[in-house]
Design an enzyme around this catalytic site. Structure first.
Site, PDB file in Angstrom:
ATOM      1  N   GLY A 100       0.828  -1.204   0.000  1.00 54.11           N
ATOM      2  CA  GLY A 100       0.000   0.000   0.000  1.00 54.11           C
ATOM      3  C   GLY A 100       0.864   1.255   0.000  1.00 54.11           C
ATOM      4  N   SER A 101       0.404   2.243   0.754  1.00 51.61           N
ATOM      5  CA  SER A 101       1.046   3.559   0.683  1.00 51.61           C
ATOM      6  C   SER A 101       2.466   3.568   1.237  1.00 51.61           C
ATOM      7  CB  SER A 101       0.204   4.580   1.450  1.00 51.61           C
ATOM      8  OG  SER A 101      -1.066   4.669   0.849  1.00 51.61           O
ATOM      9  N   THR A 102       2.835   2.566   2.051  1.00 51.99           N
ATOM     10  CA  THR A 102       4.216   2.573   2.550  1.00 51.99           C
ATOM     11  C   THR A 102       5.190   2.420   1.398  1.00 51.99           C
ATOM     12  OG1 THR A 102       4.112   0.196   2.961  1.00 51.99           O
ATOM     13  CG2 THR A 102       3.613   1.627   4.823  1.00 51.99           C
ATOM     14  N   PHE A 103       4.702   1.875   0.270  1.00 52.30           N
ATOM     15  CA  PHE A 103       5.579   1.705  -0.893  1.00 52.30           C
ATOM     16  C   PHE A 103       5.907   3.057  -1.525  1.00 52.30           C
ATOM     17  CE2 PHE A 103       6.593   0.468  -5.290  1.00 52.30           C
ATOM     18  CZ  PHE A 103       7.560  -0.489  -5.037  1.00 52.30           C
ATOM     19  N   LYS A 104       5.163   4.093  -1.142  1.00 55.02           N
ATOM     20  CA  LYS A 104       5.409   5.417  -1.721  1.00 55.02           C
ATOM     21  C   LYS A 104       6.807   5.924  -1.366  1.00 55.02           C
ATOM     22  CE  LYS A 104       0.526   6.479  -1.998  1.00 55.02           C
ATOM     23  NZ  LYS A 104      -0.640   6.960  -1.230  1.00 55.02           N
TER      24      LYS A 104
END
Lengths: 484, 492
Positions: free
Chosen positions: B222-226
């Site tokens: 999810g957004s942690t991959f940003k």
């Protein structure tokens, strides 16, 4: 060893006959009882060392019974030695120490296996039987002054042997084999005693009839087949003993009797035809039994495919466990008390005792044990060569061959050389009847070897010439005689 | 001539030769089975001697914070010593089990040679044991774990399903590795029927207590991959100033498709990278991923350790993946940690660790050293740099972005007084048509104010978070756990 050589040449040269002997030499041969004593002390010390070694390996301390065990074995061996000194001074000095060592080692191995099965100790019983066995050894050495007396009981022997063989049929079978007689809490295997009696019978019968048996009937190529007339009684004995044993499902003893018979027949007559007939009969018997009898059939299957049960997902059978055990020993073994031969489970102390020796003493120890048996047999054959009466000669060979065949059948069985047949490793295995019988065998061999070397004039040797002549004459005159 | 003249002596010799033949046959056969074929018999799987020897002595211990978390008890059975565990469920994702029936796994499996005493390095002399036929006492395995961090993570997850991985960024030492629900590996020690029942029960349980979620389960990050996408965009020069507008639309139509991507928050249209990172704008990062391109994104992800199939810590870690055979729309989704992008919690801790450690990723490891029974070091794990994930300049900018998240963005729950904390929250949707309960993520690092370097990087995933859609749940459910773990490490 020079003393061995001093009597050998004139006794062993081929073609020596009774008549050709020099007239009664008066110089007595060395008695060599000192050698025997030294070897006995070594045998006892070795056994005690093994006993202590088991304790140290398992618990880190010398087992409390070590002194008692050593003293017991030592006193028994010493009494036997004294009896030999008094009554059989010229006897072979190796026989008794070998017996003591094997018996002592057997007790050590059984004691060692007892540690794995604390609920079922076997060593104390075995010690009692060993005491009885050595007592009988002394009794035989003291009471039997001349082995030729036994020849009188040729037919008594065979009848007793057959009775002993038939007896277990009337008792319930134990673990698939009908070889036990249970009396007052004691289990006895009469078949063990029958071995000695049959050896006496075969020796007596063949000594009396060997010339008649040597007459040849038809000759096929190089084989000289015996005549039908003499084949009859032999076939009868073969059928009886084999029949009884197949009924009792004790293939090993059956094999032993038959092998014993063929060896004695060959030595008595020198006819290769007998060997051919014997092998033919054995082959027929083996094929028929292996095919028809499920108990034996499964043994053959196990021998051909020892790991079949593993592949079938049923885990290793006894033979596979036994092979694992030997393999785990390697060259030098794990050391006493440190192996896992107990995985064999049932009969680890009796039929499979050799696997414990193989695992914990290694190939080195196992070979030493085999060589001890080999030496025992060799001393028997040597006594036979030195004796001059056919009965004595055949009896010595018979007794030595019992040991040789028995060792081969059971050792070959547990190492996967031949199909496994339940039998006791002489002296080593748990089993009272067996250990007692083996002491009697050693005692008889002592008596025979004493007769062979005693040239004092009062012993058997001088009388042997006359006895031989009489026996032969009788044999030629009266069919089935044998009374000197 | 017959009569006495028959040369019986000759036949006796023949019979003796026959007996000698039997003896030779026995000796040859004994040599065959004891020497020639011994090896194949020894190695037969049905031969229990190896197993008996293996359990014939106490097994070496696994140490956490200088104290053993394992033990051995003498059962008196054939397989004599059975494994015991102190705080079994807490350390199960590290120790694994050692069972007489079912073998070993995790550290018990990876360091089995040392623990069982068979490692030749434990011997005082080469080949000494082959000669004496003895076995060394089991050696010990000293782990890098911080018991306080481990306990904080375990307590933080409580009875929720999830996992925590924490490591020291500058060395790669793993400080915490927790997976819940857990189980007590001691239930699998021994041979009785209770062991078989426990094995069946644990394997059939719906919540998979024996699954090590920290290293053996991959989740959509999810957004942690940003963090990864931002690093790739900065490194590739797609974004030169984190405060410049990114020329992105809201909603963002996926290239070559009619699907429109939206945000959970306002103000994402043409937002700066700083704003987009702080408030987790999907549209901005989807566009940035497409701008960087497949090759750039693959290189960026691989720099952090994605698509690495050989990682062992020393037990195997499931590979985290960034799919490279994608079209533009799939690349856009991959860049916000969806589609086929999957990561283990350990992998995401490595991502946070790389930011904390000037862009270089240290090889994560769980074993500090192994020792003999009396404490002599057998082998020690050295620090190794796995990869340089990004340039140091990019690292400085990312640190700033992650600090902003905690100071005023979605990660306020992770703030620790007296320390600088950088983080990134995430909510990962999964299941068919994203119907599953979203996974709540939080990855972060922390530097005590009086320290030179960040001492801890952590990744937390909670599977069954109270599903309040949006980044809030990552910040709400996972961030407090990350904070507790980081505080446990920073507090001496």
């Amino acid at each position: 060893m020079d003393c061995f050589a001093c009597y050998v040449p004139d006794m062993l040269s081929p073609g020596t006959t009774a008549q050709a002997d020099p007239p009664a030499p008066v110089v007595p041969l060395p008695r060599r009882r000192g050698i025997e004593f030294t070897l006995i002390v070594l045998a006892v010390l070795l056994s005690v060392y093994g006993y202590c070694d088991v304790g140290v390996a398992r618990t880190g301390s010398v087992p409390p019974g070590a002194v008692g065990y050593g003293a017991g074995l030592g006193v028994l061996a010493l009494l036997a030695h004294l009896a030999v000194r008094v009554r059989a001074p010229y006897a072979d000095p190796l026989l008794l120490p070998i017996g003591v060592l094997l018996n002592g080692l057997g007790l050590v191995l059984i004691y060692r296996l007892d540690l794995e099965t604390p609920d079922d100790p076997a060593a104390p019983t075995q010690l009692v039987w060993s005491t009885l066995g050595m007592g009988l050894f002394i009794a035989v050495v003291v009471l039997l002054r001349d082995h030729r007396v036994l020849q009188r009981y040729t037919y008594v022997s065979v009848v007793s042997a057959l009775v002993l063989l038939v007896l277990p049929i009337f008792f319930p079978s134990v673990n698939g084999a009908r070889i036990w007689v249970r009396v007052a809490g004691f289990s006895i295997q009469p078949g063990e005693f029958a071995k000695v009696l049959l050896a006496v019978f075969f020796a007596g019968y063949l000594a009396a009839n060997r010339n008649a048996l040597a007459y040849t009937g038809r000759r096929i190529w190089r084989l000289q087949l015996p005549t039908g007339r003499v084949l009859g009684p032999i076939l009868a004995i073969w059928l009886l003993s084999v029949g009884v044993l197949v009924l009792e499902r004790d293939l090993g003893t059956s094999l032993l009797f038959f092998g014993l018979f063929v060896v004695l027949l060959y030595v008595a007559t020198g006819r290769t035809g007998w060997i051919a007939v014997g092998l033919l009969l054995a082959a027929c018997g083996a094929v028929a039994v292996g095919w028809l009898e499920p108990h034996v059939h499964s043994r053959v299957e196990d021998w051909l495919h020892p790991f079949a049960s593993i592949e079938a997902g049923l885990g290793p059978n006894q033979l596979a466990q036994s092979l694992f055990s030997f393999a785990a020993g390697g060259m030098l073994g794990t050391g006493l008390g440190l192996g896992h031969s107990v995985l064999i489970g049932f009969a680890a102390k009796s039929d499979f005792i050799l696997a414990t020796a193989g695992e914990e003493l290694g190939l080195a120890g196992l070979s030493a044990i085999f060589l001890l048996y080999g030496l025992l047999v060799e001393r028997g054959y040597r006594a036979s060569l030195a004796l001059r009466d056919p009965f004595g000669r055949l009896l010595a060979i018979g007794l030595a061959s019992i040991v040789a065949l028995q060792v081969f059948v059971i050792a070959g069985g547990v190492t996967g050389l031949i199909p496994l047949t339940g039998m006791a490793m002489p002296f080593l295995a748990q089993g009272g009847s067996s250990v007692v019988t083996n002491w009697i065998i050693v005692a008889l061999l002592m008596r025979l070897s004493d007769s062979a070397r005693d040239r004092s004039g009062t012993g058997a040797a001088t009388a042997a010439a006359t006895a031989t002549a009489t026996a032969t004459a009788t044999a030629e005159g009266i069919e089935g005689g044998g009374k000197p | 001539m017959t009569g006495n003249g028959r040369p019986m002596t000759r036949y006796i010799r023949h019979a003796a030769a026959f007996c000698a033949l039997l003896l030779i046959a026995l000796l040859v056969n004994a040599t065959r089975i004891q020497l020639v074929q011994a090896r194949s018999y020894d190695e037969n799987p049905a031969n229990r001697r190896h197993t008996i020897a293996r359990y014939g002595q106490p097994r070496g211990d696994i140490l956490v914070g200088g104290r053993p978390v394992t033990g051995s008890k003498d059962s008196g059975q054939q397989f004599r010593y059975e494994r015991t565990y102190r705080n079994g469920p807490l350390y199960a994702p590290v120790t694994g089990f050692s069972s007489q029936v079912y073998g070993t796994n995790l550290l018990e499996g990876a360091e089995d040679d040392v623990l069982a005493g068979t490692d030749p390095l434990l011997s005082p002399l080469p080949l000494w044991n082959d000669f004496t036929r003895s076995r060394n006492p089991g050696g010990h395995v000293v782990t890098t774990l911080d018991p306080a961090a481990q306990e904080a993570a375990f307590a933080g997850l409580g009875d929720r399903r999830g996992a925590v991985a924490a490591l020291e960024p500058s060395t790669g030492r793993i400080l915490a590795l927790v997976s819940t629900p857990s189980y007590d590996p001691e239930e699998l020690s021994g041979t009785d029927s209770a062991v078989a029942r426990a094995w069946t029960r644990l394997n059939q349980a719906a919540n998979k207590p024996m699954l090590n979620r920290a290293v053996r389960q991959t989740y959509p990050p999810g957004s942690t991959f940003k963090v990864v996408t931002a690093a790739a965009a900065l490194d590739a020069g797609v974004v030169e100033d984190v405060d410049e507008p990114t020329k992105s639309r809201d909603p963002y139509r996926l290239p070559g498709s009619s699907v429109r991507l939206t945000n959970e928050v306002e103000g994402c249209a043409d937002a700066s990278l700083r704003y987009a990172f702080t408030w987790s704008c999907n549209t901005v990062f989807a566009k940035l991923g497409v701008d960087v391109g497949v090759a750039g994104m693959r290189a960026g992800a691989a720099g952090f350790g994605f698509n690495e199939r050989q990682l062992r810590i020393p037990f195997r870690v499931s590979p985290s993946t960034f799919d490279t055979r994608v079209d533009q729309a799939q690349l856009a989704l991959s860049s916000i940690g969806q589609y086929n992008t999957r990561a283990t919690p350990l992998q995401m801790a490595m991502v946070a660790g790389a930011v904390a450690n000037n862009g270089s990723v240290r090889t994560p490891h769980l074993v500090e050293r192994t020792t003999t029974d009396d404490g002599h070091t057998v082998s020690a794990t050295g620090q190794r740099t796995l990869r340089q994930a990004m340039s140091p300049a990019t690292t400085v900018q990312l640190r700033e972005l992650m600090t902003d998240v905690v100071e005023r963005g979605t990660g306020k729950n992770a703030a620790i007084p007296g320390a600088t904390v950088g983080g990134k929250s995430g909510t990962a949707q999964h299941g068919i048509h994203n119907s599953g309960t979203p996974y709540a993520w939080f990855i972060s690092w922390a530097k005590a104010d009086d320290a030179m370097e960040p001492a801890v990087a952590v990744a937390v995933v909670v599977e069954d978070a109270e599903a309040d859609r949006g980044d809030i749940s990552g910040g709400g459910d996972a961030a407090p756990i990350a904070r507790d773990v980081m505080r446990a490490v920073l507090t001496p």
